[in-house]
Structures are given as C-alpha cells and as structure tokens.
Scaffold this active site. Structure first.
Site, short mmCIF file in Angstrom:
data_model
loop_
_atom_site.label_atom_id
_atom_site.label_comp_id
_atom_site.label_asym_id
_atom_site.label_seq_id
_atom_site.Cartn_x
_atom_site.Cartn_y
_atom_site.Cartn_z
N LYS A 171 -11.98 -6.33 -41.22
CA LYS A 171 -12.25 -5.36 -40.16
C LYS A 171 -13.29 -4.39 -40.72
CE LYS A 171 -10.22 -1.31 -38.14
NZ LYS A 171 -9.05 -0.42 -38.18
N GLY A 202 -6.21 5.82 -31.87
CA GLY A 202 -5.96 6.85 -30.87
C GLY A 202 -4.75 6.60 -29.98
N ASN A 249 -1.49 2.46 -35.78
CA ASN A 249 -1.08 2.86 -37.13
C ASN A 249 -0.44 4.24 -37.15
OD1 ASN A 249 -0.81 3.53 -39.85
ND2 ASN A 249 -2.82 2.89 -40.43
#
Lengths: 383, 258
Positions: free
Chosen positions: B97, B185, B206
C-alpha cells in the site's frame, strides 16, 4: 512566509503579556478548547493564568487529541554522550567550560562498544550528544561515529553544537535523520545573560538551526525551551509558535517539542523561575491542543511518578535507560562521574516497557527505516 | 452468496480490511483479526523489526491472511519505492500500500508522487494499492499504470470524521474498472456500511478500532456493517431520491390533449 522564526519572535517580543492575560476570560478559553483552528492568541489564552483554572478541561481535550492522532503508542529512545568538552560558558549546564570536571571524548572503539550495549537492550532510536566543542568533537568525528551506528539503529538523531545547512546535509548523507536542538531560552535578553561566552552566544544562529537542518532534508526535529530560565508561560508560548512555524514551513518533517525543566548539576546553578508540576501539565496540554500533530518528548529529567501520570496528556516520546555521562552506558571512560545534569527516572528500558504495557500503551522502539540499515538494504539494489 | 473480491490474483471474501497502528498492544491485533474475520491486514514497514528478539507485529498476523505492508513515513516517491523494495527483501510479500505523505499536519497524501511510485513498483511486479486523496483523473492514471486497486480517503487519517468524500468516491466507483477501497477517517460502523452501499469494494479501518475501549468488539461490528452495506448494494436497493416528486404534474397536459 517570514524569513526565519526570528521575525516571528520579534513580532511578539514586546507584547505586554500581562495586559493580554487581563483580557482573557473563561468563555474565550472554552471556545478555544472547542475550536480546531487555534490562533497564536488562543494558544496564549490556554497558557494564561486563567487557562490554569481550566486545567482539567485542557487535559481532557489534550488526551482526546493525542488518542486520535497518535493512538496508544509511545516511542522510546535513549541518549548516548560522545563527548563533554565544551567551548561555551552556559550558566545552567554541567558541561560548561569553567566547570572543573573530568572531560572525555569516546574513541570509535568505545563508540562501538557503547552502542553495541545499547542496541543489545533493544533500542532502535538513538540520540547522540556532544558538548559544544567543535575542536574536541569535530564534524568529521561525528560522521565517523554515525558510520559505526548506522548498521545498528533504525533512527539516529544528533544533539550537538549548531551547524550550517551544508554541515547538516553531510550528516544526513551519513545516515542521520533527526536533530534535537533547544533554544534553551527564547527571551533574547536572558539568553544573552546566561550564555556568557562561546559560539553558542549567537542567539539567531542557534534559533535558525532547526530551519537550516530541515532545509537540508532532516526528517525529524525536536525543539524546546529549558524551563526555569525565562517566564515559563512566555517561553512555552514561543516554543509552541516555533514548532508551528516549522510545521508550516516544512510540512513533510516531523516536529516535536521537549519540555525540560532545569535539573541540578555540578555548578549549583539556581533557576530564575520555578515551574511547578501543575505548570508543566499546563504547558504540555496547551502544546497538544495548539499542535495536535506535534510530538511531545518527555525525558528522564522528570521522576517516574510524574512521567507515568503525564503520559495520557499528550506525550508521544520518552527516553529510557538514560545516562548523561560520556560512556555512561558501559562506564568506559574516566569522565563517567561527570554528568550533564542529574536524571530522576533511572528505570531501564524493560521497566519502562512494562510500565507502558501496564498502562495500556504500546512501547514502540522502531519507527523508521534507516536506509543505511545493514545488508538487507544492499540486497534491494536501491536505485 | 459467492461474492469474491479479486485483487492481485488473490480471492478475498471479507471486505473489511484492518490497519495495525495505534493499538495499546500488538497482541490484540490477532484477536481483532479473528473477531472480524478480516483477511487483508496492513502493517507499516517502518515499525517491522525482524531482528528484534521480542514479539513482532507480524507474529500476530495469523496464517492465511494477506499481508499488505505500507510505506508510512515516505515523503516522496523515492522513499516509498525504497520501502517497498525493502519490504519484499524482508519477505513481507508482494502487496504494497503506497502512502506518500509530505504533510505531517493533516497527513494528506501526495497523489503526484504516489502515481510515480505506482508506475515504478508495478513494473517491478508488486501488487500496488495506492492511498490517495479522491481524484478521478489521477485514479484513472493510477489504473492505467497498473494499480491493483485505489484507496481514496474518507476523511483525514485518524480523524474519525467519517465518509466525507462520498460525492467524489461515488464517481470513482462508477468510472473505474478496478476496486475502490475507502481508507482513513471511517469512525463508525454505519459509515463503513455507507461506503459499501454506494458500491465501494472494501473498507479499511484502523484508528477507530485501536482507540475503542473494546477493539475486538468494534472490529466485529465493523465486519457486520461492511457485510450489511455490501448486501444492500448487491440487492439493488432503491437509492434515496433527492427532493420530492413534483406535486403538479409537468406532463399532465399530454393527457388533457388526448
């Protein structure tokens, strides 16, 4: 953008803080605590005597912002002193030129042994320090030390005499990624008074050191004011503005702030003002609310009880297993009884890690990849 | 229902992806993964220390999960590329990522540098998932460069402010031929469900897990929400209609004439 932080300092230097404090009321502080865009004046309100009355609200907001931005994580590092020779006469420092103490500079072999010992404990982030003598610990010597360290640590920071931009670049090219440099005291008059002689007397050159390092590509910079020299509310205010200025000018860098209180040392210097524990809490929480993304570093200058309780209020980095003596980790030099200042929290890394885990924090030792790092990097043929 | 998400040749059944930063202890990550059934786990390479004699975050990623290391800490394409190569050399697999974040205040990604890193790493055979500010044109270029999926942010990292970029992400979902995974977010399970209802392919969470009092329970809740949102999308549920039907018909005159 201002030419340097010195321009910002001059803008506020002659501000009548007393008059500002007189015009701050509770409502303004509550409004500031709820806002996510805090002005310099708002920050000063948090640091004001009126702000102190709302310290519990300040602490809650600081805790919430810390959780959101950093989670339940504390970064750990340890200092390693390379040399205590110094050309400066700084009234508050144990290493100052006039102090009759045993002086020493580690040989590269001693650096190897001392750093092996530190790495063996599990540290990945090391802060190397020298006194302010370019003669006893020249840049070339520091570069050689970095070469010894860079295979062993994933992050190397320096806390040394001020360098030029080109000199910082040379250190970065060797594998240094962090700089710690405290202004010590932002009040220019007090700065002049306590820095009696030596190259450090140049206030502006000192103040612009973080900017020179960041423009050379330094990844992290830790600044601070030595609490006990100038009026602490003002000093905390300037330290916060300085960090904000660096964040704005170098958004790619990680900026953090230290909040060191003057500790006793050999010359018996008495601080000009006393910062209480409550004052320290107000500084830490106001910094966190003003700068939600800045790191806040708490060293072993503070005792175990206080450190443990300051944790949730905004702290992101702590030192552990510290020594402020040259060769202090392996006790390999004659200068091993000469410390820069007394440390209060003498806990070893394992004890700090256990305390953090018990309190629901993850101790993080490694948080960067030093691209000089060992043979693994070599196998990846970096272009 | 056989609803499989394919990325980089892997078949993924659970569309809830998990990040591993900010947790009070590393060990809880295993419980979170087990409670949620998440298959894709992202780990910051900067935090991985294979030489350490202590527990390593990778020790807590159960067998069979897909490890997606991320380039957190990279400030430009070059650093992201170096981290990705190091990740592969360390045996962390092929999934990467890309996070290129030159902004430490809001942690906003640099789409331009990210695109550069995608171009390089795809050629080197990585399965590349770029984290980005939602931007259709840039996402199309990432797709053309061979990205395996795109990961637009829902709002600023760690902000828990929810799915604020919905309008742009909706267009990306419609126009892109590769998976769209909302990352960053998302603070509440209902927001994750919303992402899935509008057709996103997966959601990564997360901070909301790490900072909850009970990370394991909230992980289970997110898993259910992602599943619910996905089912709603597949069901072809009637989308909410903006504004009411006009009360006086505009075509009534046709009938009057006939």
């Amino acid at each position: 953008m201002k030419k340097s932080f010195y321009n910002v300092y001059r803008e506020y230097r002659d501000l009548d803080f007393g008059v500002v404090y007189d015009n701050i009321d509770k409502v303004q502080i509550i409004r500031t605590l709820r806002s996510d865009r805090i002005s310099s004046r708002g920050f000063l309100a948090l640091l004001s005597p009126e702000g102190e009355k709302l310290i519990e609200s300040l602490a809650h907001r600081a805790h919430e912002l810390t959780m959101r931005n950093f989670g339940k994580v504390i970064h750990l590092y340890t200092p390693m002193y390379l040399s205590n020779y110094c050309d400066n006469e700084c009234a508050y420092c144990g290493f100052k030129l006039d102090n009759k103490i045993e002086r020493s500079t580690l040989t590269l072999e001693e650096v190897r042994r001392e750093s092996d010992f530190i790495a063996g404990k599990g540290f990945e982030n090391i802060l190397i320090l020298t006194g302010g003598s370019k003669e006893a610990a020249p840049l070339d010597y520091i570069k050689k030390c970095v070469r010894v360290l860079r295979g062993k640590f994933s992050s190397i920071s320096v806390e040394i005499y001020e360098l030029t931009k080109d000199e910082y670049k040379q250190l970065i090219d060797e594998g240094v990624d962090g700089l710690t440099v405290y202004q010590e005291v932002y009040d220019e008059k007090i700065y002049d008074k306590v820095h009696i002689s030596g190259p450090k007397k140049d206030y502006v050159f000192r103040m612009e050191a973080p900017e020179r390092a960041l423009s050379a590509g330094m990844r992290t910079v830790n600044i601070g004011t030595l609490l006990g020299l100038g009026d602490w509310r003002k000093e905390a205010f300037f330290a916060g503005l300085h960090a904000k200025y660096l964040q704005d000018k170098f958004p790619e860098a990680e900026i953090s702030v230290s909040v060191p209180r003057i500790r006793p040392q050999v010359s018996g210097f008495k601080p000009f003002c006393h910062v209480t524990d409550r004052g320290l809490v107000q500084i830490i929480t106001a910094l966190r609310v003003f700068l939600p993304r800045a790191g806040i570093t708490l060293s072993t200058r503070e005792g175990a009880f206080l450190r443990d309780h300051l944790l949730p209020l905004g702290i992101t980095r702590m030192s552990a297993g510290s020594s402020t003596k040259v060769g202090g980790h392996t006790k390999c030099t004659a200068a091993v009884d000469s410390e820069q200042f007394e440390i209060l929290d003498k806990r070893e890394l394992d004890e700090i890690r256990k305390m953090l885990s018990d309190k629901g924090y993850q101790p993080v030792l490694k948080d960067w990849v030093n691209f000089w790092d060992n043979a693994r990097a070599a196998t990846t043929t970096i272009a | 229902m056989d609803d499989i998400l394919k990325i980089g040749g892997r078949e993924i059944r659970n569309r809830f992806f998990v990040g591993t930063g900010k947790f009070a202890r590393k060990g809880i990550i295993r419980d979170v993964l087990e409670a949620s059934g998440a298959e894709v786990v992202t780990v910051a390479l900067r935090r991985v220390d294979l030489d350490s004699k202590d527990e390593n975050v990778l020790d807590y990623v159960p067998e069979g999960r897909i490890l997606m290391t991320n380039t957190s800490g990279a400030r430009n394409a070059e650093e992201a590329v170096r981290l990705a190569r190091l990740s592969r050399a360390m045996g962390c697999g092929n999934w990467i990522k890309i996070e290129v974040i030159p902004d430490n205040k809001y942690l906003m990604p640099d789409n331009i540098e990210t695109l550069k890193a995608v171009e390089i790493l795809v050629k080197e055979g990585f399965t590349v998932l770029p984290y980005m500010t939602p931007d259709l044109v840039c996402a199309l270029r990432m797709a053309a460069a061979g990205a395996a999926a795109v990961m637009p942010l829902g709002s600023a990292i760690g902000s828990n402010r929810g799915f604020r970029t919905e309008e742009i992400v909706r267009i990306m979902v419609k126009e892109l031929d590769l998976p769209v995974i909302v990352d960053a977010g998302i603070g509440q399970p209902s927001e994750a469900a919303r992402c899935m209802e509008i057709g996103c392919d997966a959601v990564l969470v997360n901070t909301a897990l790490a900072t909850a009092e009970d990370p394991v329970m909230i992980a289970g809740a997110f898993d259910l929400a992602v599943k619910a949102g996905r089912m709603a999308y597949l069901s072809g549920v009637e989308p909410a209609i903006e504004g009411a039907e006009a009360s006086s018909p505009l075509t009534g005159f046709l009938r009057d004439q006939e």
